[in-house]
Design a protein around this motif. Structure first.
Motif, PDB file in Angstrom:
ATOM      1  N   GLU A 178      33.695  28.076  40.492  1.00 52.91           N
ATOM      2  CA  GLU A 178      34.496  28.960  39.642  1.00 52.91           C
ATOM      3  C   GLU A 178      33.602  29.906  38.847  1.00 52.91           C
ATOM      4  OE1 GLU A 178      34.783  25.769  39.861  1.00 52.91           O
ATOM      5  OE2 GLU A 178      36.822  25.370  40.618  1.00 52.91           O
ATOM      6  N   PHE A 183      42.123  36.011  36.779  1.00 54.21           N
ATOM      7  CA  PHE A 183      41.962  34.783  37.548  1.00 54.21           C
ATOM      8  C   PHE A 183      43.287  34.027  37.559  1.00 54.21           C
ATOM      9  CE2 PHE A 183      37.775  35.978  36.214  1.00 54.21           C
ATOM     10  CZ  PHE A 183      36.971  35.672  37.303  1.00 54.21           C
ATOM     11  N   GLY A 221      43.909  30.968  37.765  1.00 50.98           N
ATOM     12  CA  GLY A 221      43.931  29.793  36.907  1.00 50.98           C
ATOM     13  C   GLY A 221      44.265  30.101  35.464  1.00 50.98           C
ATOM     14  N   HIS A 235      39.987  26.585  47.402  1.00 48.29           N
ATOM     15  CA  HIS A 235      40.824  25.824  48.332  1.00 48.29           C
ATOM     16  C   HIS A 235      39.987  25.314  49.498  1.00 48.29           C
ATOM     17  CE1 HIS A 235      44.790  26.780  46.554  1.00 48.29           C
ATOM     18  NE2 HIS A 235      44.171  27.875  46.158  1.00 48.29           N
ATOM     19  N   GLN A 266      48.285  30.754  35.452  1.00 52.42           N
ATOM     20  CA  GLN A 266      49.137  29.706  35.993  1.00 52.42           C
ATOM     21  C   GLN A 266      49.864  29.005  34.865  1.00 52.42           C
ATOM     22  OE1 GLN A 266      47.072  26.750  38.184  1.00 52.42           O
ATOM     23  NE2 GLN A 266      48.886  26.020  39.271  1.00 52.42           N
ATOM     24  N   GLU A 319      47.636  33.329  45.786  1.00 49.49           N
ATOM     25  CA  GLU A 319      47.266  33.218  44.372  1.00 49.49           C
ATOM     26  C   GLU A 319      46.625  34.519  43.886  1.00 49.49           C
ATOM     27  OE1 GLU A 319      44.746  29.873  43.885  1.00 49.49           O
ATOM     28  OE2 GLU A 319      46.319  28.381  44.240  1.00 49.49           O
ATOM     29  N   SER A 375      41.420  34.097  43.239  1.00 46.38           N
ATOM     30  CA  SER A 375      42.223  32.891  43.431  1.00 46.38           C
ATOM     31  C   SER A 375      41.449  31.670  42.947  1.00 46.38           C
ATOM     32  CB  SER A 375      42.563  32.744  44.919  1.00 46.38           C
ATOM     33  OG  SER A 375      41.388  32.390  45.642  1.00 46.38           O
ATOM     34  N   GLY A 376      42.063  30.520  43.116  1.00 41.97           N
ATOM     35  CA  GLY A 376      41.360  29.267  42.885  1.00 41.97           C
ATOM     36  C   GLY A 376      40.574  28.874  44.129  1.00 41.97           C
ATOM     37  N   ALA A 416      37.729  30.950  48.719  1.00 45.51           N
ATOM     38  CA  ALA A 416      38.467  31.656  47.667  1.00 45.51           C
ATOM     39  C   ALA A 416      38.702  33.076  48.172  1.00 45.51           C
ATOM     40  CB  ALA A 416      37.696  31.668  46.349  1.00 45.51           C
ATOM     41  N   ALA A 468      45.067  30.692  48.931  1.00 44.77           N
ATOM     42  CA  ALA A 468      44.190  31.440  48.029  1.00 44.77           C
ATOM     43  C   ALA A 468      44.583  32.909  47.976  1.00 44.77           C
ATOM     44  CB  ALA A 468      42.737  31.293  48.485  1.00 44.77           C
TER      45      ALA A 468
END
Length: 514
Positions: free
Chosen positions: A211, A271, A273, A241, A276, A253, A238-239, A139, A250
């Motif tokens: 996470e 974040f 996520g 990966h 998104q 993101e 990021s998320g 990440a 990442a």
């Protein structure tokens, strides 16, 4: 045996001759030994001094340095040369260490940007720079330093240093890598444009979900930097990966999340996520700034009514920005369109010879310098207040016979009359003038001064609005029937007025609304 004794008698001359011979032989032997020792000493001295002389020649490099070396003690010269060489060696090692840090940072940047050359043994480079990944799960965390906070009375820890006394990037790297190591994860930080980026490599033996671990580490890093060093950070994460190739995704993101935070003014830790968007959020990403609302805003500004203008502006902002997920591109478009509306209105208020915008050029500079949508909107409201005050003062200076409040009331009554008689085919300026017992030309000028719009234009726009309602509500209602219900005597006139206000024909509008 007999007791006889013998005596040898030698002449003194012969004895002294023998003694003189022995003395001379001894002297010659001593002199020869001394000469031989001298020759041997000279031979061995020349033999042993030759390497030293050659070494001095090598160290001096010839020329002036060699001449200077011949005038001093050779051993002293050699000692000075060795000390100088060791000093240069230390400087070279320091320079190589700095260059190694730069190359290491460049390697991490290439990983973040996805510029990994398959022909270069990247794994060997990572090992050389002491970069060891524990797993294939990555990440990226981005740090952006905002303005430092003023230290409080209790922030006097002995190991704390002000942010300007230690490199900011080193402070952030030390704290985030320490937090990651405490959770048995690996972290490698580098500078990236005006931000710092940390590649997080999760340990395969971690207990918490990655996470949640990432959220905890980001929050703890922000808290420590704020408490210990007074550094207020904006963070984006990021998320998760897989593989080295996933680091670039990442990073993108994290950049998107940071842009969202900086532009929209969202919380300090963002974040990817959470921002998104997908197909379910299509309704939330709508763009609301219709022409009718823009005309209302312009008219309210022209008459100096800050209350109504700010209400319209607040409604636009609320419907575009106050959403869980808002598109940055659309948010910027809305802001630029509202700024464009302000510029057009300011030019109209000031006229061609006295432009309000030219008289105040720093207004637009202040708005353009804002970093977030929130700051830009606050500046826009402040500008709206000044422009409305200016417009109000302009109207007040033009009013000579009737007070501004009574004229507003009269304009409102005229609007109410139009709303109630829009279906009357005879509705025009003369009819309204007779109704209010005011000269039509004066009433028309007064209405335009108070609303910023001509009376006939207002009648036409209101009839168009009602016609739109009829076409949306009435099933099978033709354009001609909608025109008659809205007060138009001729369909051609209706089409011309409709296209003037809406930009499209009534038939096209009916197709789009069905």
């Amino acid at each position: 045996m007999s007791g006889l004794k013998y005596a040898s008698v030698i002449p003194s001359q012969i004895f002294w001759q023998k003694a003189e011979y022995v003395r001379r032989f001894t002297t010659v032997s001593i002199l020869c030994s001394i000469a031989g020792a001298g020759l041997l000493t000279l031979f061995f001295m020349r033999r042993n001094y030759s390497p030293i002389r050659q070494l001095v020649q090598v160290l001096s490099g010839g020329g002036k340095e060699q001449k200077a070396a011949s005038n001093v003690n050779e051993l002293g010269f050699i000692r000075n040369a060795v000390v100088h060489a060791l000093s240069e060696k230390e400087q070279v090692e320091q320079q190589l260490q700095k260059q190694s840090l730069i190359v290491r940072s460049n390697t991490l940047n290439r990983l973040l940007k996805g510029k990994v050359d398959p022909h270069i043994p990247f794994d060997e480079a990572l090992v050389k720079f002491n970069i060891h990944f524990k797993s294939d799960e990555f990440a990226v965390i981005l740090f952006f330093a905002e303005e430092p906070e003023e230290p409080g009375p209790d922030d006097s820890e002995p190991d704390s240093l002000p942010a300007d006394e230690k490199p900011l990037q080193l402070i952030m790297a030390g704290i985030i890598e320490e937090l990651l190591a405490s959770g048995h994860h690996a972290g490698y930080t580098t500078e990236m444009d005006d931000m710092s980026a940390c590649i997080v490599n999760f340990s395969p033996d971690g207990g918490e979900p990655h996470e949640d671990e990432l959220r905890r580490i980001a929050g703890e890093a922000r808290r420590l930097l704020l408490e210990r060093h007074g550094i207020r950070l904006a963070l984006s994460c990021s998320g998760i990966h897989q593989s080295l190739e996933g680091i670039a995704r990442a990073c993108q993101e994290a950049l998107d999340a940071m842009e969202y935070k900086l532009v929209m003014g969202k919380p300090e830790i963002t974040f990817f996520g959470e921002i998104q968007t997908d197909g379910q959020a299509e309704e939330q990403l709508g763009y609301y700034y219709p022409l009718q609302v823009e005309h209302q805003l312009i008219n309210f500004i022209k008459v100096g009514d800050f209350g109504k203008a700010s209400t319209v502006l607040n409604e636009i902002a609320d419907r575009n920005f106050n959403k869980p997920m808002a598109s940055i591109t659309l948010a910027r478009c809305v802001m630029f369109n509202m700024i464009s509306t302000m510029i057009k209105t300011m030019n109209e208020i000031g006229g061609t010879e006295e432009s309000l915008l030219l008289k105040n050029p720093r207004w637009m500079e202040q708005i353009a310098a804002c970093r977030t949508i929130k700051e830009m909107y606050e500046q826009l409201l402040a500008l709206l207040k000044e422009v409305c005050d200016y417009a109000s003062s302009q109207i007040a200076s033009q009013v000579t016979h009737v007070k501004a409040e009574s004229m507003r009331e009269l304009a409102a009554e005229v609007m109410e009359f139009i709303h109630g008689h829009y279906q009357d085919y005879n509705l025009n300026v003369n009819m309204i003038g007779k109704e209010f017992e005011i000269k039509p030309s004066y009433l028309s000028q007064m209405f335009k001064n108070m609303t910023g719009e001509g009376m006939l234009d207002y009648i036409g726009r209101y009839r168009v609005m009602k016609a739109k309602e009829f076409m949306r509500a009435g099933q099978g209602l033709s354009v001609a029937e909608a025109a008659r219900l809205a007060g138009f005597t001729e369909t051609a006139t209706f089409i011309r007025v409709f296209k003037k206000h809406e930009g499209i024909t009534p038939g096209k509008y009916k197709e789009l609304s069905c």
